[in-house]
Enzyme design. Structure first.
Site, PDB file in Angstrom:
ATOM      1  N   LYS A  95       0.709  -1.068  -0.174  1.00  0.00           N
ATOM      2  CA  LYS A  95      -0.011  -0.144   0.057  1.00  0.00           C
ATOM      3  C   LYS A  95       1.042   1.324   0.002  1.00  0.00           C
ATOM      4  O   LYS A  95       1.566   1.257   0.941  1.00  0.00           O
ATOM      5  CB  LYS A  95      -0.815   0.137   1.220  1.00  0.00           C
ATOM      6  N   THR A 150      -8.271   9.101   7.927  1.00  0.00           N
ATOM      7  CA  THR A 150      -7.449   7.866   7.258  1.00  0.00           C
ATOM      8  C   THR A 150      -7.393   6.606   8.578  1.00  0.00           C
ATOM      9  O   THR A 150      -6.855   5.715   8.202  1.00  0.00           O
ATOM     10  CB  THR A 150      -5.973   8.041   6.965  1.00  0.00           C
ATOM     11  N   GLY A 166      -8.122   3.491  10.057  1.00  0.00           N
ATOM     12  CA  GLY A 166      -8.693   2.304   9.789  1.00  0.00           C
ATOM     13  C   GLY A 166      -8.644   1.925   8.434  1.00  0.00           C
ATOM     14  O   GLY A 166      -9.035   0.823   8.242  1.00  0.00           O
ATOM     15  N   THR A 167      -7.621   2.655   7.758  1.00  0.00           N
ATOM     16  CA  THR A 167      -7.620   2.440   6.220  1.00  0.00           C
ATOM     17  C   THR A 167      -6.831   1.031   5.959  1.00  0.00           C
ATOM     18  O   THR A 167      -7.611   0.258   5.135  1.00  0.00           O
ATOM     19  CB  THR A 167      -6.925   3.436   5.627  1.00  0.00           C
ATOM     20  N   GLY A 168      -6.023   0.706   6.536  1.00  0.00           N
ATOM     21  CA  GLY A 168      -5.355  -0.668   6.474  1.00  0.00           C
ATOM     22  C   GLY A 168      -6.261  -1.729   6.815  1.00  0.00           C
ATOM     23  O   GLY A 168      -6.479  -2.784   5.893  1.00  0.00           O
ATOM     24  N   CYS A 169      -6.907  -1.483   7.621  1.00  0.00           N
ATOM     25  CA  CYS A 169      -7.778  -2.679   8.152  1.00  0.00           C
ATOM     26  C   CYS A 169      -9.057  -3.030   7.115  1.00  0.00           C
ATOM     27  O   CYS A 169      -9.145  -3.902   6.906  1.00  0.00           O
ATOM     28  CB  CYS A 169      -8.390  -2.459   9.683  1.00  0.00           C
TER      29      CYS A 169
END
Length: 527
Positions: A198, A243, A245-248
């Site tokens: 990412k 942003t 919690g974007t990765g989760c």
């Protein structure tokens, strides 16, 4: 009411309410923006069924993490066992694993249960900067879990940390998109089948090099690497603090898509589009890094905002028809220069006659529009058509065909059938239906022009038709396609599922009419 003897229908892939079962092994976020709370929202938004094994409880909000309570590894194991004993998951997604003990336990449990669809989000540091995985546990994550992983989804700092062997220098800082690819390939060597790096931590300039200032930030790349495959997914940079919690959310969207049967590339592309929109339509909650809008597309729509055209072209019932249109033998013969000249001359004449009615239809669209922006857009497209028709006249002249000859030629039945179908849709249906009826021509010529212009099989030198191909990658036509797409996207968000299906029928029929237009002219010389 006693339901003890009531039999419920079995869940199947045809049940739109429950399209996949996903086990989430992660920590809880008390603010609801990340961790298990975000994961479950993502799965709900995708129509999937979520199960959980909680690894940690956090006291946190958008400003930071105040405290973490680790769940004992043996109790996390009991949660996983309970799930597998009853509702076996299609996909497992891990997030915050919190401790080395938990990592070791889940690695063994996944091996015992023969898990082959693991999406691993290597959560190490929160958006706010809080440490979520101790340094000593990183090696366990690398050695025990990565070899069992189907898709791992690190951000750039996580990817570099996973590739940093104690006592050695970490990988170089990311300076270009190629560096993201190298990070992915490096992680691929550690055992996972796919790696999604990412790129949100390193926005790029338009030329593909890393931005140095805020003003230079234009695009963000996510790079998916698997085997010999490299897929670069580009999105416009969004200047926002929302942003959390974007990765989760991205990893959970990938897991949801995999559980519904999408292949890895399509699962990741759809997940990236979903999260991009979730950031764009964030509610703005909290004083710090705000959460995303996980339910941005829950108005019974099967596509994210501004993704109607992409959804349309990729539908299983549309894609084969569209492929036949844009890869028609007539088109390919134009590209390699083998198309009989007589066929092309006849095509030019009929296409000019078609464009007269195409302009009428766009003028009708302006008349049917309800606001000045859409009225002006329709008029703008008519102007583009007028320019295109002028090119027809000039091009025909090079073949010895005068404007008078063109206008004196009788319309072919296929041309009449197509143009009157579009006008009939415009008269009998609403404004958006007319736009969709016009779309195969507008979008198709843009797609064909771009594909032929970029193809290695296209003959450039000495190809009678290359100048014609170049017209459809010129700024004027590209702008017309952009305007047409924006018109449809602006209104598609107000549709319901029934309307979507009716528009799909219009688009398929219009595309078949386009195929019929090519069929008028032989693409090869008769023996």
């Amino acid at each position: 009411m006693d339901m003890s003897n009531t039999q419920l229908p079995p869940v199947s892939s045809h049940n739109p309410e429950l399209r996949g079962r996903v086990l989430l092994v992660a920590g809880s976020d008390s603010s609801g923006g990340a961790g298990l709370e975000a994961d479950q929202k993502v799965l709900a938004a995708h129509g999937c069924y979520a199960m959980t094994a909680t690894t940690a409880l956090t006291a946190q909000n958008t400003l930071g993490v105040d405290d973490i309570h680790h769940v004992p590894a043996d109790f996390v194991k009991k949660q996983i066992d309970a799930v597998f004993k009853d509702i076996k998951p299609d996909v497992i997604k891990t997030g915050m694993l919190a401790t080395a003990d938990i990592i070791g336990m889940v690695a063994k449990a996944f091996a015992d249960y023969n898990v082959n669809r693991l999406v691993l989000d290597p959560v190490m540091v929160a958006t706010t900067g809080a440490q979520l995985l101790p340094s000593e546990a990183v090696n366990d994550l690398r050695e025990l879990l990565l070899p069992q992983t189907f898709i791992v989804t690190p951000n750039i700092p996580e990817a570099r940390r996973l590739l940093t062997v104690p006592g050695q220098e970490p990988p170089p800082e990311v300076r270009s998109v190629d560096d993201l690819v190298e990070l992915g390939r490096g992680l691929l060597a550690l055992g996972p089948e796919w790696v999604l790096v990412k790129g949100g931590h390193s926005p790029f300039k338009a030329d593909g090099t890393v931005a140095q200032t805020e003003d230079e930030k234009e695009v963000v790349y996510d790079v998916l690497v698997g085997g010999d495959s490299v897929t670069k997914i580009q999105a416009a940079y969004q200047k926002t603090k929302n942003t959390h919690g974007t990765g989760c959310s991205l990893a959970s969207a990938v897991a949801a898509n995999l559980s519904m049967g999408l292949d890895p590339v399509e699962a990741v592309k759809a997940a990236c589009a979903y999260v991009e929109a979730a950031i764009r339509f964030a509610p703005g909650y909290g004083e710090g890094n705000g959460p995303l809008n996980h339910f941005h597309s829950m108005h019974t729509l099967p596509f994210a905002p501004d993704r109607f055209v992409d959804y349309l072209l990729n539908r299983p019932d549309v894609a084969p028809v569209w492929h036949k249109f844009v890869n028609h033998p007539f088109v390919l013969a134009m590209g390699n220069g083998t198309l009989p000249e007589e066929s092309f001359k006849n095509y030019l004449i009929q296409d000019y006659l078609y464009l007269v009615h195409f302009a009428r239809a766009n003028a009708l669209a302006s008349y049917k529009a309800k606001n000045i922006k859409d009225i002006a857009a329709g008029a703008k497209i008519v102007t583009h058509i007028n320019t295109e028709m002028s090119l027809h006249i000039d091009y025909c002249a090079s073949f010895g065909i005068s404007k008078e000859q063109i206008e004196a030629t009788e319309e072919h039945q296929a041309c009449t059938a197509y143009t009157r179908y579009v006008l009939d849709v415009g008269m009998s249906s609403d404004w958006l239906a007319l736009q969709v009826a016009l779309a195969p021509c507008l979008l198709g010529y843009g797609a064909i022009g771009k594909a032929l212009y970029e193809s290695r099989d296209t003959k450039r030198e000495g190809n009678t038709y290359f100048k014609w191909i170049a017209n459809y990658v010129a700024e004027d036509y590209v702008e017309a396609v952009k305007t047409g797409r924006e018109l449809m996207e602006r209104h598609a968000s107000g549709l319901n599922l029934g309307q979507v299906e009716e528009l799909v029928k219009v688009f398929i029929h219009g595309t078949k009419m386009e195929i019929g237009f090519w069929e008028m002219f032989p693409s090869t010389t008769s023996a």
